[in-house]
Write an enzyme that holds these catalytic residues in place. Sequence first.
Site, mmCIF file in Angstrom:
data_model
loop_
_atom_site.group_PDB
_atom_site.id
_atom_site.type_symbol
_atom_site.label_atom_id
_atom_site.label_comp_id
_atom_site.label_asym_id
_atom_site.label_seq_id
_atom_site.Cartn_x
_atom_site.Cartn_y
_atom_site.Cartn_z
ATOM 1 N N ASP A 60 34.911 27.308 39.912
ATOM 2 C CA ASP A 60 35.318 28.326 38.422
ATOM 3 C C ASP A 60 33.419 28.897 38.356
ATOM 4 O O ASP A 60 32.617 27.578 38.227
ATOM 5 C CB ASP A 60 35.109 28.998 37.177
ATOM 6 C CG ASP A 60 37.309 28.577 37.767
ATOM 7 O OD1 ASP A 60 37.323 29.182 38.320
ATOM 8 O OD2 ASP A 60 37.883 27.935 37.252
ATOM 9 N N ASP A 64 39.410 35.476 40.408
ATOM 10 C CA ASP A 64 40.138 35.888 39.168
ATOM 11 C C ASP A 64 39.875 37.420 38.500
ATOM 12 O O ASP A 64 40.630 38.027 38.036
ATOM 13 C CB ASP A 64 39.552 35.168 37.870
ATOM 14 C CG ASP A 64 40.326 33.159 38.376
ATOM 15 O OD1 ASP A 64 40.896 32.856 39.073
ATOM 16 O OD2 ASP A 64 39.748 32.549 37.738
#
Length: 199
Positions: A145, A179
């Site tokens: 991330d 995401d």
Amino acid sequence: MSLKKAYILVFLVLIIDQVSKIYIKTHFFIGESIKVMGLDWFQIHFIENEGMAWGAVIPGEYGKLFLTLFRIVAVGGIGWWLWDSVRKNASNYLKVAIALILAGAVGNIIDSVFYGVIFNDSYHQVATLFSDEPYGRWFHGEVVDMLYFPIWEGNLPSWLPVWGGKPFSFFNAIFNVADVAISTGVGILIVFNKKAFGK
């Protein structure tokens, strides 16, 4: 939208997702961050997520393996849903949404399945692709991330019940391109629900 075009969309999202993750893994160490264009509210901040959304994990020795296998089964179901929607000539809203969700899910599965055996760890160092000392095992990789938008940080007003006077950050989630694709697909299904499922 034809099945070919849907697969092209999935492929493009996957390429952007994986290129961005590999770049971050091979140029940043965990916890390192930079401001994009000098902006406080847009940062690249590298973390790795061991489990589900917001860092939630399934406890136990086989929790990570179970989560990865569950994701693979779910992707099979989403892939079938996309194929069936194209076959039934469903709304383009629905097909685009499913394609984005599929791309995002596959993007994060790639991390979980392969990253543990193709990268060394990123703690206090930049990782090496195809390392001789991988940090994990098959199906036990961590999801990369990096997108961080801390739009506002400060103390909440003291008159607020429970949280008053405490530090607060909006928006403090750190996420990746996969995401974003999943969230966009779900957002399309919610906002354009009638158009997506109209037929």
